[in-house]
Design a protein around this motif. Structure first.
Motif, PDB file in Angstrom:
ATOM      1  N   ILE A  84     -11.434   7.020  -1.253  1.00 45.73           N
ATOM      2  CA  ILE A  84     -11.203   5.718  -1.907  1.00 45.73           C
ATOM      3  C   ILE A  84     -12.525   5.001  -2.119  1.00 45.73           C
ATOM      4  O   ILE A  84     -12.834   4.536  -3.215  1.00 45.73           O
ATOM      5  N   PHE A  98     -10.124   4.427  -8.045  1.00 48.55           N
ATOM      6  CA  PHE A  98      -9.029   3.929  -7.215  1.00 48.55           C
ATOM      7  C   PHE A  98      -8.518   2.592  -7.757  1.00 48.55           C
ATOM      8  O   PHE A  98      -7.311   2.399  -7.914  1.00 48.55           O
ATOM      9  N   ARG A 106      -6.554   2.987 -10.905  1.00 46.06           N
ATOM     10  CA  ARG A 106      -5.195   3.473 -10.616  1.00 46.06           C
ATOM     11  C   ARG A 106      -4.311   2.330 -10.121  1.00 46.06           C
ATOM     12  O   ARG A 106      -3.129   2.254 -10.456  1.00 46.06           O
ATOM     13  N   TYR A 146      -5.723  10.030  -2.667  1.00 44.17           N
ATOM     14  CA  TYR A 146      -6.353   9.062  -1.778  1.00 44.17           C
ATOM     15  C   TYR A 146      -5.628   8.762  -0.463  1.00 44.17           C
ATOM     16  O   TYR A 146      -6.067   7.926   0.298  1.00 44.17           O
ATOM     17  N   TRP A 198      -4.593  -4.219  -3.235  1.00 41.22           N
ATOM     18  CA  TRP A 198      -5.914  -3.759  -3.667  1.00 41.22           C
ATOM     19  C   TRP A 198      -7.075  -4.541  -3.053  1.00 41.22           C
ATOM     20  O   TRP A 198      -8.104  -3.959  -2.704  1.00 41.22           O
ATOM     21  N   CYS A 239      -1.820   8.996  -7.082  1.00 41.43           N
ATOM     22  CA  CYS A 239      -2.791   8.270  -6.254  1.00 41.43           C
ATOM     23  C   CYS A 239      -2.676   8.721  -4.795  1.00 41.43           C
ATOM     24  O   CYS A 239      -3.678   8.905  -4.115  1.00 41.43           O
TER      25      CYS A 239
END
Length: 150
Positions: free
Chosen positions: A97, A104, A107, A148, A78, A144
């Motif tokens: 994103i 995002f 998630r 994304y 991340w 996700c």
């Protein structure tokens, strides 16, 4: 290819501890890091999935090992999305994103939480709970990707 990704992840981790600033030298470096992180997540996830589907023999110790790895690995990618210029670094991440970074990141936090739940189920050794926790983890991962990932 796998050796290159693992090497890239290792180098990124080492550079994190070696520098006081960013763990990444530039946006491309952040892409390499996040791709390596996701590749390791995929590998560990696929091994558990194969066991739960009966494609390989179920091994409780191996499930615990993979779930433990996922509990760590899911926390890694991340920060690589927050590097200045990361959206320009390449890879197969959608522009959505950075347009929806809060969603995002939430998630990502849920994936970390799902991995912790999976690890707890694996530590307890209850296959029904492992199956349930893995299903939640996999659904979150897939949702996700649908939103994304190119």
């Amino acid at each position: 290819m796998k050796k290159q990704l693992i090497t890239a992840l290792f180098i990124s981790i080492v550079s994190t501890s070696a520098s006081a600033g960013s763990a990444f030298s530039d946006a491309k470096d952040s892409v390499t890091y996040r791709q390596a992180s996701f590749q390791l997540i995929r590998h560990n996830m696929a091994d558990i999935a194969d066991m739960l589907k009966g494609e390989v023999s179920y091994d409780a110790e191996r499930v615990t090992k993979r779930a433990t790895a996922l509990a760590t690995l899911t926390s890694l990618p991340w920060e690589a999305f927050t590097v200045p210029g990361a959206e320009q670094g390449g890879g197969d991440a959608k522009a959505a994103i950075w347009q929806n970074l809060d969603d995002f990141n939430s998630r990502g936090a849920k994936l970390v939480s799902d991995a912790a739940t999976l690890k707890a189920a694996a530590d307890a050794g209850d296959q029904a709970e492992i199956r349930k926790a893995f299903g939640n983890f996999a659904r979150n991962c897939k949702a996700c990707h649908e939103q994304y990932k190119e």
